[in-house]
Write a protein that holds these residues in place. Sequence first.
Motif, PDB file in Angstrom:
ATOM      1  N   ARG A  64       0.828  -1.206   0.000  1.00  0.00           N
ATOM      2  CA  ARG A  64       0.000   0.000   0.000  1.00  0.00           C
ATOM      3  C   ARG A  64       0.866   1.261   0.000  1.00  0.00           C
ATOM      4  O   ARG A  64       0.466   2.285  -0.551  1.00  0.00           O
ATOM      5  CB  ARG A  64      -0.907   0.018   1.224  1.00  0.00           C
ATOM      6  CG  ARG A  64      -2.097  -0.901   1.144  1.00  0.00           C
ATOM      7  CD  ARG A  64      -3.194  -0.347   0.274  1.00  0.00           C
ATOM      8  NE  ARG A  64      -4.220  -1.353   0.046  1.00  0.00           N
ATOM      9  CZ  ARG A  64      -5.226  -1.218  -0.785  1.00  0.00           C
ATOM     10  NH1 ARG A  64      -5.359  -0.108  -1.483  1.00  0.00           N
ATOM     11  NH2 ARG A  64      -6.118  -2.174  -0.936  1.00  0.00           N
ATOM     12  N   SER A  68       0.778   3.938  -2.902  1.00  0.00           N
ATOM     13  CA  SER A  68       0.372   5.308  -2.558  1.00  0.00           C
ATOM     14  C   SER A  68       1.380   6.336  -3.050  1.00  0.00           C
ATOM     15  O   SER A  68       1.012   7.439  -3.472  1.00  0.00           O
ATOM     16  CB  SER A  68       0.181   5.434  -1.045  1.00  0.00           C
ATOM     17  OG  SER A  68      -0.880   4.593  -0.600  1.00  0.00           O
ATOM     18  N   ASP A 113      -5.318   5.756   1.041  1.00  0.00           N
ATOM     19  CA  ASP A 113      -5.585   4.390   1.517  1.00  0.00           C
ATOM     20  C   ASP A 113      -5.289   4.183   2.997  1.00  0.00           C
ATOM     21  O   ASP A 113      -5.344   3.041   3.475  1.00  0.00           O
ATOM     22  CB  ASP A 113      -4.750   3.389   0.706  1.00  0.00           C
ATOM     23  CG  ASP A 113      -5.443   2.942  -0.576  1.00  0.00           C
ATOM     24  OD1 ASP A 113      -6.649   3.210  -0.724  1.00  0.00           O
ATOM     25  OD2 ASP A 113      -4.765   2.341  -1.435  1.00  0.00           O
ATOM     26  N   ASN A 116      -7.694   2.046   5.143  1.00  0.00           N
ATOM     27  CA  ASN A 116      -8.032   0.667   4.772  1.00  0.00           C
ATOM     28  C   ASN A 116      -7.613  -0.321   5.852  1.00  0.00           C
ATOM     29  O   ASN A 116      -6.531  -0.206   6.421  1.00  0.00           O
ATOM     30  CB  ASN A 116      -7.354   0.287   3.453  1.00  0.00           C
ATOM     31  CG  ASN A 116      -8.102   0.829   2.249  1.00  0.00           C
ATOM     32  OD1 ASN A 116      -8.906   1.752   2.366  1.00  0.00           O
ATOM     33  ND2 ASN A 116      -7.842   0.269   1.092  1.00  0.00           N
ATOM     34  N   HIS A 121      -8.922  -4.736   0.134  1.00  0.00           N
ATOM     35  CA  HIS A 121     -10.351  -4.416   0.068  1.00  0.00           C
ATOM     36  C   HIS A 121     -11.213  -5.555   0.599  1.00  0.00           C
ATOM     37  O   HIS A 121     -12.347  -5.342   1.016  1.00  0.00           O
ATOM     38  CB  HIS A 121     -10.749  -4.080  -1.369  1.00  0.00           C
ATOM     39  CG  HIS A 121     -10.202  -2.774  -1.846  1.00  0.00           C
ATOM     40  ND1 HIS A 121     -10.549  -1.571  -1.255  1.00  0.00           N
ATOM     41  CD2 HIS A 121      -9.323  -2.465  -2.843  1.00  0.00           C
ATOM     42  CE1 HIS A 121      -9.923  -0.586  -1.869  1.00  0.00           C
ATOM     43  NE2 HIS A 121      -9.164  -1.100  -2.821  1.00  0.00           N
ATOM     44  N   ASN A 161     -12.377   4.344   2.535  1.00  0.00           N
ATOM     45  CA  ASN A 161     -12.328   5.774   2.212  1.00  0.00           C
ATOM     46  C   ASN A 161     -12.905   6.606   3.349  1.00  0.00           C
ATOM     47  O   ASN A 161     -12.386   7.668   3.698  1.00  0.00           O
ATOM     48  CB  ASN A 161     -13.126   6.059   0.932  1.00  0.00           C
ATOM     49  CG  ASN A 161     -12.456   5.502  -0.308  1.00  0.00           C
ATOM     50  OD1 ASN A 161     -11.293   5.760  -0.560  1.00  0.00           O
ATOM     51  ND2 ASN A 161     -13.193   4.720  -1.082  1.00  0.00           N
ATOM     52  N   ASP A 247      -5.513   7.019  -8.811  1.00  0.00           N
ATOM     53  CA  ASP A 247      -5.525   5.705  -8.181  1.00  0.00           C
ATOM     54  C   ASP A 247      -5.718   4.611  -9.231  1.00  0.00           C
ATOM     55  O   ASP A 247      -4.984   3.623  -9.277  1.00  0.00           O
ATOM     56  CB  ASP A 247      -6.651   5.667  -7.139  1.00  0.00           C
ATOM     57  CG  ASP A 247      -6.616   4.428  -6.271  1.00  0.00           C
ATOM     58  OD1 ASP A 247      -5.569   3.746  -6.217  1.00  0.00           O
ATOM     59  OD2 ASP A 247      -7.638   4.125  -5.624  1.00  0.00           O
TER      60      ASP A 247
END
Length: 469
Positions: A64, A68, A113, A116, A121, A161, A247
Amino acid sequence: MTQWEHLLSNEKARNSSTVQRSVHDGRNPFEEDYSRLVFSAPVRRLQDKAQVFPLDKSDYVRTRLTHSLEVSSIARSIGSSIENKLIKEKPELNKIVRGKISSILATIGLVHDIGNPPFGHFGEAVIQTFFKEWFKDEKNQQFVNTLTPEQKADFENFEGNTQTFRLLTKLNYLIDDKGYNLTFATLASIIKYPRSSIEGNKPQDKRISYHKFGYFQSEQATFEAIKEKTQIRSGRHPLAFLLEASDDIAYSAADIEDGLKKNVINYEIIKDVLGSELNFNKPAQKELYETLEKYKNEVHSGYQGNIYEVVLQRFRIKAQGYMIESVVDLFCKKEKQILNGEFDEDIILASEAKEVRVAFKRLASKHIFSHQSIVTKELVGEKIICGLLDLFVNTVMSADRNKPKTKNGKLYSLISPNYRFICETYPYDKTSNGEPSVYDRLLLVTDFICGMTDSYALDLYQRLTGIKL
């Protein structure tokens, strides 16, 4: 004031600062936002959160954090291009937008993110399912009955989000309950779905901003204040479209590159899918497809590595460049409608690059996300997240959670002191005896879980269940 001046509001919830700003500090307020966040613990924790491959031990595939950083770079590039185009057409915008759009986009790309949960996800879906079942359980009705429909929907439709917005605006204790005290423009831009959990979560709606939701009931007042200051009315902040595009551009191509590196997809599949999905009536897409063979033929005959990895890296760069250019062109073409809230679509799918995005999505969903290695770890993640939720939800609901010698007291002490302090000192609501409400205590658990890295969640679960000491 122009629309852009409102949209780029540098006001904050709290104007005071613990640090005297140097007279030599040439940063704009949005660059200050970036600096504040890049040193933060939630950003560091992204290094151990999965992008596609959970708990992967290789040093190549994206986490991540690396994802990012790539989103932030792409977003800054898009912002700079748009600034130049807008200023060329309207020179009076120079002082209003120069360096600001790009700075905001770099910042929100970096942190989009951070809310999260562990295990990607899929972790969001696990949290949603857990609470749907928990709310149905007869033994929990004394707690469930204290919740409003909107509060229940916050958990049943749990969103990373939305957690990001909560983390940025409240969960970092430094001085008070204002979180990182970012500019209103930055905060408005991070909200891709400016809807409550009742108003949003309509994936069949043609308007993209209604597909999910953007704020918990606990942050509704904060959202309304930001909305008023930036005057975004009922639509998205324009830069939210560009964040979403950045993204998509970052991960859509990068997931394929990582999949090839992990041997879960091969060159021939990539070529076949692109050949069937791209629109060869568009010269740029025809040329893009032809570069696959062109790049393959250009690899040096003496190269000892996997030539397809080299080909795909070059192809990824070209594909991302094409998508970036398409997004910039459409945004500037539709600027008036976007600023007025009349445009509510996925900006890539509305652009010339639509087919490229669709092709990458098909490749990832059919050939990568369903791969056995990923599915297996996701199922492990489900066991871990559900186990931790069950333990800590029972703990925060117990009457003896503040008694250190009890089991629940010991478990409660394991929750992050920062999150416990925010919950107990700045709750959204209190019970008649001054305790945080059921809603606040459930948020405390999701705050704690979402703050975990993949490895920490695994380790804590194993220790609490006796799998290891």
